[in-house]
Design a protein around this motif. Structure first.
Motif, short mmCIF file in Angstrom:
data_model
loop_
_atom_site.label_atom_id
_atom_site.label_comp_id
_atom_site.label_asym_id
_atom_site.label_seq_id
_atom_site.Cartn_x
_atom_site.Cartn_y
_atom_site.Cartn_z
N ARG A 266 15.58 35.48 -21.03
CA ARG A 266 16.93 35.01 -20.70
C ARG A 266 17.15 33.59 -21.20
O ARG A 266 18.29 33.16 -21.39
N ILE A 267 16.07 32.84 -21.37
CA ILE A 267 16.16 31.48 -21.92
C ILE A 267 16.14 31.58 -23.43
O ILE A 267 15.16 32.02 -24.03
N ILE A 268 17.23 31.17 -24.07
CA ILE A 268 17.33 31.37 -25.52
C ILE A 268 16.71 30.21 -26.31
O ILE A 268 16.29 30.40 -27.45
N ASP A 269 16.68 29.03 -25.74
CA ASP A 269 16.03 27.90 -26.40
C ASP A 269 15.83 26.78 -25.38
O ASP A 269 16.24 26.90 -24.22
N GLY A 270 15.17 25.72 -25.81
CA GLY A 270 14.95 24.65 -24.86
C GLY A 270 14.11 23.52 -25.40
O GLY A 270 13.60 23.56 -26.53
N ILE A 271 13.97 22.51 -24.56
CA ILE A 271 13.19 21.31 -24.90
C ILE A 271 12.33 20.95 -23.69
O ILE A 271 12.82 20.91 -22.55
N VAL A 272 11.06 20.69 -23.94
CA VAL A 272 10.15 20.18 -22.91
C VAL A 272 9.63 18.83 -23.38
O VAL A 272 9.04 18.73 -24.46
N VAL A 273 9.88 17.81 -22.58
CA VAL A 273 9.40 16.48 -22.91
C VAL A 273 8.17 16.20 -22.05
O VAL A 273 8.27 16.03 -20.84
N LYS A 274 7.01 16.20 -22.70
CA LYS A 274 5.75 16.02 -21.97
C LYS A 274 5.25 14.58 -22.08
O LYS A 274 5.56 13.87 -23.04
N PRO B 238 6.79 29.13 -25.89
CA PRO B 238 7.32 29.97 -26.97
C PRO B 238 7.88 29.12 -28.11
O PRO B 238 8.20 27.94 -27.94
N GLN B 239 8.04 29.73 -29.28
CA GLN B 239 8.51 29.01 -30.46
C GLN B 239 9.92 28.47 -30.29
O GLN B 239 10.30 27.51 -30.97
N ASN B 240 10.71 29.10 -29.42
CA ASN B 240 12.09 28.62 -29.23
C ASN B 240 12.17 27.40 -28.30
O ASN B 240 13.26 26.90 -28.03
N ILE B 241 11.01 26.94 -27.82
CA ILE B 241 10.96 25.76 -26.95
C ILE B 241 10.33 24.61 -27.72
O ILE B 241 9.16 24.66 -28.11
N LYS B 242 11.10 23.57 -27.94
CA LYS B 242 10.61 22.40 -28.66
C LYS B 242 9.89 21.47 -27.68
O LYS B 242 10.44 21.14 -26.63
#
Length: 454
Positions: free
Chosen positions: A84-92, A103-107
């Motif tokens: 259901r999540i089509i893309d995204g960003i995680v700031v670690k 996943p590849q769609n998560i930067k």
């Protein structure tokens, strides 16, 4: 998680520390309060005894996670919502281990704390790019935790990254509270103080927030990027003046604040702004949750356990004196606390840095506490920052008992008092094995203090 100390902790104190670190896991609270039913995200508010339903059917769901708990929060959301999540960003956090293969769609972007770096700028620009063309069919799922103020930043022109770094450092070292520090941060940033919600409009914004702020003020946690702001440019100027850093702050920062005072720069969005009709902020974990859970556990292992407060504030040395007086009086039977006693506290003390030493809020509190209880058998303490990093160190905090200050004084003599004044609590405690190491925990529910009185 492996917890390391230089010397053996008192057995019961160590047992409670290990359980406290386990209970600080952010996913523990997310599992209790967030679930999926069909095409509805259900968010439980235990305080109000109410559940909120967020419809995600026919919505393009974008995930944006930042702060010290970003990875664990994102991992939970991805496991819950899946495709259901089509893309995204995680700031670690820059020096934290990668806990999951996203996943590849998560930067995934790495950024620094407690002052911003080039990764923080990249994160902010990437988030703005993701939300800039949003429509009513988009749902922006923000997962926000403490540390986000530094990890995602884009200063208002003409403030440079270097000037922002200097401003952050001056504020942190000034002794200002987190509420005051973040009031200034909001007014020199393009994303803080509700500005991300405004940039995302007319998309629906849903923010799941883990608090590291005494009182759990949504507009203060990570500088409230999706929440209405009640502070002003006047507040920001007053804070710089009050803590005597007005003449030290970079000129570009002062220029922006003065332009704001003159109305040349728009204020942060306020509670009645229309953008907040489509922005929903939910507190899903807080220091009070952790304090209650730890207290419940301590009660099961034989202590009369009391949560003194979950909004502890004040200068670390002064707070230590107050807490030690309570502990000593309890030991003497002069309080209403029944022995054996466990006092649990959460919150965030502050340190006005006057010296050039190395330390943090938790360690400074423990060092001062150890001095006050020296020679009084049956009193022990640990204080940790639940993110695993106390102040400018890689230590999570420290512990002490009635022998700690005696050993410090034996090693350092009268110099021990100079080192306290020099804010060198890390050296005092670490040199004798009293510091606690957890490594970055992937959580951030503020500081936790446990005092045992046997």
């Amino acid at each position: 998680m492996v917890i390391k100390t230089g010397k053996k902790m008192p057995e019961k104190l160590e047992t409670i520390l290990k359980e406290s670190v386990r209970l600080a896991d952010i996913q523990y609270y997310m599992k209790k309060r967030v679930r999926l039913e069909g095409e509805c995200l259900i968010i439980k508010n235990e305080k109000e005894n109410k559940e909120y339903k967020i419809t995600i059917k026919n919505k393009r769901v974008h995930l944006i996670s930042f702060g010290k708990a970003s990875q664990k929060m994102a991992e939970f959301a991805l496991n819950l919502l899946g495709s259901r999540i089509i893309d995204g960003i995680v700031v670690k956090l820059k020096f934290a281990e990668k806990i999951s293969e996203f996943p590849q769609n998560i930067k995934v972007i790495e950024a620094n704390h407690p002052v911003p770096d080039s990764g923080s700028i990249e994160a902010a620009k990437s988030i703005l790019n993701l939300i800039s063309n949003a429509s009513e069919d988009d749902l922006m799922l923000f997962l926000i935790s403490g540390g986000g103020s530094a990890m995602v930043e884009l200063p208002i022109d003409p403030i440079t990254l270097e000037d922002a770094e200097k401003a952050f450092s001056l504020l942190i070292r000034s002794g200002a509270t987190i509420h005051e520090i973040n009031a200034v941060r909001k007014h020199i940033s393009q994303i803080k103080g509700g500005k991300l919600a405004k940039k995302a409009y007319p998309a629906e914004v849903v923010s799941l927030i883990a608090s590291d702020v005494p009182g759990n003020y949504i507009d203060v946690i990570a500088s409230g990027p999706t929440a209405p702001d009640t502070s002003t440019y006047s507040d920001a100027y007053r804070i710089l003046e009050q803590y005597e850093i007005l003449d030290k702050i970079p000129k570009s920062v002062l220029e922006v604040i003065e332009k704001g005072l003159r109305g040349e720069i728009e204020e942060t969005p306020k509670p009645l702004d229309k953008v907040f009709e489509r922005a929903h902020n939910f507190l899903i974990a807080a220091p009070s949750d952790l304090a209650k859970e730890v207290s419940s556990y301590v009660s099961k292992i034989g202590y009369n356990s009391y949560v003194l407060t979950s909004i502890l504030q004040g200068e670390s040395g002064e707070v230590a004196k107050a807490l030690s007086s309570i502990a000593i009086d309890t030991k003497k039977g002069n309080t209403s606390f029944a022995l054996p006693t466990a006092l649990i506290l959460a919150g965030e003390t502050n340190v006005k840095v006057k010296g050039s030493g190395k330390g943090g809020r938790a360690m400074e509190l423990v060092a001062y506490f150890s001095r006050e209880i020296a020679g009084i058998d049956g009193i022990s303490i640990f204080a940790i920052d639940t993110d695993g990093m106390d102040g400018s160190t890689t230590s999570a905090g420290a512990f002490a008992d009635c022998n700690t200050w005696r050993k410090i004084f034996k090693k350092y003599g009268l110099k021990a008092f100079d080192e306290l004044r020099n804010n060198n609590s890390y050296e005092l405690l670490d040199s004798l094995g009293y510091t606690i190491y957890t490594g970055p925990t992937g959580s951030n529910l503020n500081n936790l203090i446990c005092i045992l009185i046997d």
